[in-house]
Design a protein around this motif. Structure first.
Motif, mmCIF file in Angstrom:
data_model
loop_
_atom_site.group_PDB
_atom_site.id
_atom_site.type_symbol
_atom_site.label_atom_id
_atom_site.label_comp_id
_atom_site.label_asym_id
_atom_site.label_seq_id
_atom_site.Cartn_x
_atom_site.Cartn_y
_atom_site.Cartn_z
ATOM 1 N N ARG A 198 10.129 84.753 -50.828
ATOM 2 C CA ARG A 198 9.977 84.287 -49.450
ATOM 3 C C ARG A 198 11.264 83.644 -48.941
ATOM 4 O O ARG A 198 11.633 83.801 -47.783
ATOM 5 C CB ARG A 198 8.805 83.307 -49.371
ATOM 6 N N LYS B 111 2.108 71.282 -48.021
ATOM 7 C CA LYS B 111 2.534 72.067 -46.868
ATOM 8 C C LYS B 111 3.639 71.351 -46.096
ATOM 9 O O LYS B 111 4.619 71.965 -45.649
ATOM 10 C CB LYS B 111 1.340 72.326 -45.946
ATOM 11 N N GLN B 112 3.480 70.055 -45.936
ATOM 12 C CA GLN B 112 4.495 69.276 -45.220
ATOM 13 C C GLN B 112 5.828 69.297 -45.957
ATOM 14 O O GLN B 112 6.887 69.418 -45.334
ATOM 15 C CB GLN B 112 4.010 67.842 -45.039
ATOM 16 N N SER C 156 3.536 78.804 -50.432
ATOM 17 C CA SER C 156 2.224 78.953 -51.046
ATOM 18 C C SER C 156 1.361 79.996 -50.375
ATOM 19 O O SER C 156 0.221 80.184 -50.758
ATOM 20 C CB SER C 156 1.491 77.603 -51.019
ATOM 21 N N ASN C 157 1.893 80.683 -49.347
ATOM 22 C CA ASN C 157 1.130 81.760 -48.727
ATOM 23 C C ASN C 157 1.202 82.973 -49.636
ATOM 24 O O ASN C 157 2.276 83.483 -49.929
ATOM 25 C CB ASN C 157 1.714 82.085 -47.354
ATOM 26 N N GLU D 98 6.837 71.663 -47.979
ATOM 27 C CA GLU D 98 7.377 73.015 -47.826
ATOM 28 C C GLU D 98 8.115 73.148 -46.497
ATOM 29 O O GLU D 98 9.207 73.717 -46.428
ATOM 30 C CB GLU D 98 6.245 74.038 -47.900
ATOM 31 N N SER D 99 7.513 72.607 -45.438
ATOM 32 C CA SER D 99 8.143 72.679 -44.116
ATOM 33 C C SER D 99 9.442 71.883 -44.082
ATOM 34 O O SER D 99 10.366 72.233 -43.335
ATOM 35 C CB SER D 99 7.172 72.151 -43.055
ATOM 36 N N VAL E 11 2.694 75.232 -56.598
ATOM 37 C CA VAL E 11 3.014 76.415 -55.802
ATOM 38 C C VAL E 11 2.552 77.633 -56.599
ATOM 39 O O VAL E 11 2.946 77.803 -57.745
ATOM 40 C CB VAL E 11 4.526 76.524 -55.502
ATOM 41 N N SER F 25 6.495 79.406 -45.636
ATOM 42 C CA SER F 25 5.523 78.826 -46.553
ATOM 43 C C SER F 25 5.672 79.457 -47.930
ATOM 44 O O SER F 25 5.655 80.679 -48.072
ATOM 45 C CB SER F 25 4.108 79.046 -46.014
#
Length: 850
Positions: free
Chosen positions: A708, A757-758, A769-770, A760-761, A528, A767
């Motif tokens: 975040r 990503k999965q 990592s955005n 994170e969800s 991350v 997100s």
């Protein structure tokens, strides 16, 4: 103690007679041999068999053998001198490497010394190595380790007083580094004869190896006595259970056929991988040698307790050494030069495979050294493949001649210690250090069993990422979590420092890679990305002025200026038009009202019927275009403003809060110049909002992934200012750990295939990592003059041109009328009345006609 000198004259009676008549015809070879070991005994018999084989009437050969009874270097050198005085033209030795160096380095030595003892170093000009190359063995070990992707190994070997084998171990370490593997520990045993309590010494050394992470053990060099004790103690300490790997060199592997009985092999050596130099046993020459060797060995050593009489690979190599010497001697006679001059040019395929003497560390040709790979199963062993230098592994012996067309990345069907065919990971159970609970929810959480106090479960986003990485790397890697409570006295940096203290093997969690932490540890690629951001509270903006915010003040002033300008233009045009409305000729307030009514109605209805002037209509049309476009833009921007919650930042940097990370404190003090008393640690996520409300802090410096999470759960806060880039969340390992590169590679793979990503969800609603700025505040964007300047200029220009045209036309008309009045006769008033009376009937008739 004097040498046990038993010269052995090997020649037929005819040869003796020939030698007696002309001794110069015979090639005299002296041998100083260590016959205390099984290998030494085999080499002695093989030399004698070879001497008989290559002794002919035309090329007579004399072999004198002197057997060593100790490792004394002076004694070995003395024995060699005695053989030289008896006429030896070359000395063959199988003693220790220091003994061989003493023989070849003797000042009086002017003949070549042939070594049948493996070594990686040659130092004297008259020393020739005819043993199996240690260089090839090192490469074979390295290729095998690399094929199973083991990143740590432990080497065990028996060394002499001069540390000879340590040179080979160093070479092995260098080769392993080339394939990304670390030689984690070297268990070095002194010569067995010098150890008073061998069992205790071996057990102590094995206990030290167990402190390390690797379960891959390479037995580089070992005598028979050490080998027996070594595996007995390894079994007792549980070091040959499932998950371990043991690799043995030729000096151990060759003893399986001669020294170790089946019961010992069955009990103590199951699953071991051995490497034997390749010998082609299918040739007729080997069959002859095999038969002759068995007879000679049984005749000499059966009464001394030997029960196995078959030759090993070292015996075949000794046989080939005699053949190479005879070939060089015959060539020397033809070329009229010395034996030493011709030895480097000798090469042939003998019993032990491709044979080429090595002189002065000349690099051995690749593609010729070969090893047979065996796997100990049951009471004996099975052949599982072959290795060819420069190419790799093969399943079948016939494939060796293909040289690379069918080589394998990994041998198949191997039975490992513990009776499994599943390739071991090469690591013991890893100790994974984790924070007991991270400051922010979702990253790491440890739950305990209330009844026992033991760890019940470890979960969180970071744990799921680590599990996914290790599963991709090797699903057989086993580990246990070791929780550490993060307090004011124990920070994340202290957790990372446990790696240096060797209390854990990997640190996993929301751990940020920093320069200070990387001094003693290695970090993987971040899973991350991160940065340090400042969070400040937001307050609601004043909504009373919302209606004027769609446009900038300058634009409002410009619009109203244009409005008044057009207002004046319309009034002037209507006031001076001959068909103007009566209201434009009344009092001034009526004129202003009529003008305002025309301007105001342009957007609501058609006013063409009320306007009698063509020029006025032109001005109104240009103004109508402005009104339509500006009103639509006003409506759209106002809608955006009303829909979006309007907050404005409350910027006050007097007191800063942070989550307790030491590098954040350092940044606040050294970069942002905060005083220590103005920095407040907050270690619980829920306390941040309360701290802002109570004015305990006026700003918070938080890492971006936490930002975040915080903004997704709290309104009225936003990021303010620039974001300081950080190293990101990574896994920490001991400094230089080769596993770091493997974990990093798998992390990148998880990022690329979307697994991160999965995950994170799964744990967060946003997100992590955005890298965009996560803020709850929206900047207001009022439309300015730069958007409408062309439209306003057009409207102003159209009105100006219309006014100028109207004024010019009015002057032209006025001048024309003036001239007409000067030329035309004055019409009598009565005539005008009569003319009007004459025209009235015509007008009335016109109106009656349908």
């Amino acid at each position: 103690m004097g040498p046990n000198r038993s010269p052995f004259l090997l020649c037929l009676l005819l040869s003796i007679a020939l030698v007696g008549r002309n001794p110069a015809l015979a090639l005299s070879i002296g041998a100083v041999l260590d016959t205390n070991s099984r290998i030494g005994k085999e080499q002695k018999i093989a030399l004698e068999v070879a001497a008989r084989r290559f002794n002919t009437s035309t090329e007579p050969l004399l072999l004198s053998i002197d057997e060593l009874k100790s490792t004394d270097t002076l004694q070995a050198s003395y024995n060699a001198q005695m053989l030289i005085q008896q006429g030896a033209e070359v000395i063959i030795s199988t003693g220790t490497w220091p003994q061989i160096l003493a023989i070849s380095g003797n000042k009086g030595m002017k003949i070549p010394t042939i070594s049948l003892t493996p070594s990686a170093v040659l130092t004297t000009p008259l020393l020739v190595q005819m043993s199996y190359s240690d260089n090839a063995l090192v490469k074979c070990f390295t290729n095998f380790v690399a094929s199973y992707k083991w990143r740590r190994v432990i080497v065990l070997y028996e060394d002499d007083e001069y540390g000879t084998v340590s040179g080979t171990a160093l070479q092995l370490s260098c080769e392993l580094q080339k394939v990304g593997t670390r030689l984690e520990y070297s268990a070095v045993f002194p010569p067995v004869d010098s150890i008073s309590d061998l069992k205790s010494s071996v057990r102590s050394e094995l206990n030290r190896t167990r402190e390390h992470l690797s379960t891959v053990y390479i037995v580089l060099r070992s005598s028979a006595n050490l080998t027996v004790t070594l595996f007995q103690e390894a079994i007792a300490l549980g070091m040959m259970e499932q998950g371990s790997s043991w690799l043995c060199g030729p000096d151990v592997a060759t003893l399986l056929d001669s020294t170790f009985n089946s019961s010992f092999i069955l009990k103590y050596m199951q699953g071991i991988i051995g490497f034997q130099p390749y010998v082609n046993e299918s040739t007729n020459e080997y069959y002859t040698f095999y038969s002759d060797f068995q007879q000679a060995f049984k005749s000499e050593y059966e009464k001394r307790g030997e029960i196995a009489f078959s030759p090993g690979v070292y015996a075949a190599r000794a046989y080939d050494a005699i053949q190479s010497i005879t070939l060089a001697a015959n060539k020397a006679k033809v070329d009229n030069n010395s034996l030493m001059d011709n030895l480097p040019s000798i090469n042939f395929t003998g019993l032990s495979g491709y044979f080429r003497p090595i002189i002065r560390n000349v690099e051995e040709e690749t593609g010729y050294s070969a090893f047979r790979v065996i796997n100990i199963v049951g009471k004996s062993y099975k052949e599982i493949g072959f290795w060819l230098d420069g190419f790799g592994f093969y399943n079948d012996e016939s494939q060796l001649n293909l040289r690379g067309s069918t080589f394998l990345q990994q041998l198949s069907v191997v039975f490992w210690p513990g009776g499994t065919q599943i390739s071991p990971s090469g690591l013991r159970k890893l100790r994974i250090g984790v924070p007991e609970k991270s400051t922010w929810d979702g990253f790491v959480k440890v739950e305990y069993d209330n009844s026992t106090g033991n760890v019940k479960s470890v979960s969180g986003f970071c744990i799921d990422v680590f599990t996914a990485v290790t599963n991709r790397l090797n699903s057989l890697i086993s580990y246990e979590f070791v929780p550490f409570a993060i307090t004011s006295n124990f920070s994340y940096s202290d957790l990372v420092n446990q790696l240096y203290l060797k209390k854990i093997d990997i640190a996993v969690g929301d751990i940020t890679a920093t320069s200070n932490r990387s001094e003693k540890t290695s970090f993987t690629e971040p899973f991350v990305s991160s940065g340090l951001a400042m969070i400040i509270p937001m307050k609601r903006d004043n909504m009373g002025l919302t209606l004027i915010q769609p446009f900038t003040p300058l634009l409002w002033v410009t619009i109203f200026t244009l409005l008044f300008y057009n207002f004046g233009a319309v009034w002037y045009l209507e006031r001076n038009h001959e068909k103007a409305d009566q209201e434009f000729h009344g009092p001034w307030y009526r004129q202003l009202g009529a003008t305002f009514w025309i301007i105001g109605n342009t957007i609501f209805q058609s006013y063409g019927d009320k306007v009698g002037n063509f020029y006025t209509k032109t001005v109104i049309i240009s103004w109508l275009l402005v009104v339509l476009i500006v009103s639509n833009c006003f409506t759209a921007n106002l809608s955006s403003i009303l829909v979006t919650e309007k907050l404005k930042p409350v910027v006050d940097k007097s007191i800063a809060g942070y989550d307790g990370a030491s590098f954040v404190v350092s940044y606040l003090e050294k970069v942002l110049n905060y005083k220590p008393e103005n920095i407040v640690p907050i270690r619980v996520q829920a306390e941040y909002s309360a701290a802002f409300e109570n004015k305990t802090i006026t700003a918070a410096y938080i890492e971006l992934p936490y930002v975040r999470v915080f903004l997704s759960q709290n309104d009225n806060y936003a990021v303010y200012g620039e974001i300081q880039t950080l190293g990101g969340f990574s896994f920490a390992l001991p400094k230089g750990d080769p596993m770091t590169a493997d974990l990093s590679k798998q992390i990148l793979a998880l990022v690329e295939d979307g697994t991160i990503k999965q995950l994170e969800s799964k744990w967060f609603s946003i997100s992590l990592s955005n890298f965009g700025t996560a803020t709850n505040g929206v900047d207001r964007q009022s439309l300015g003059l730069d958007v409408f300047w062309s439209l306003l200029v057009f409207s102003f220009g159209a009105s100006l041109i219309t006014l100028i045209t109207f004024v010019i036309q009015k002057r032209v008309i006025a001048n024309r009328k003036k001239k007409e009045q000067q030329v035309s006769p004055i019409v009598d008033e009565d005539e005008m009345v009569q003319a009007s009376q004459i025209e009235e009937p015509h007008a009335q008739n016109y109106e009656i006609v349908p």
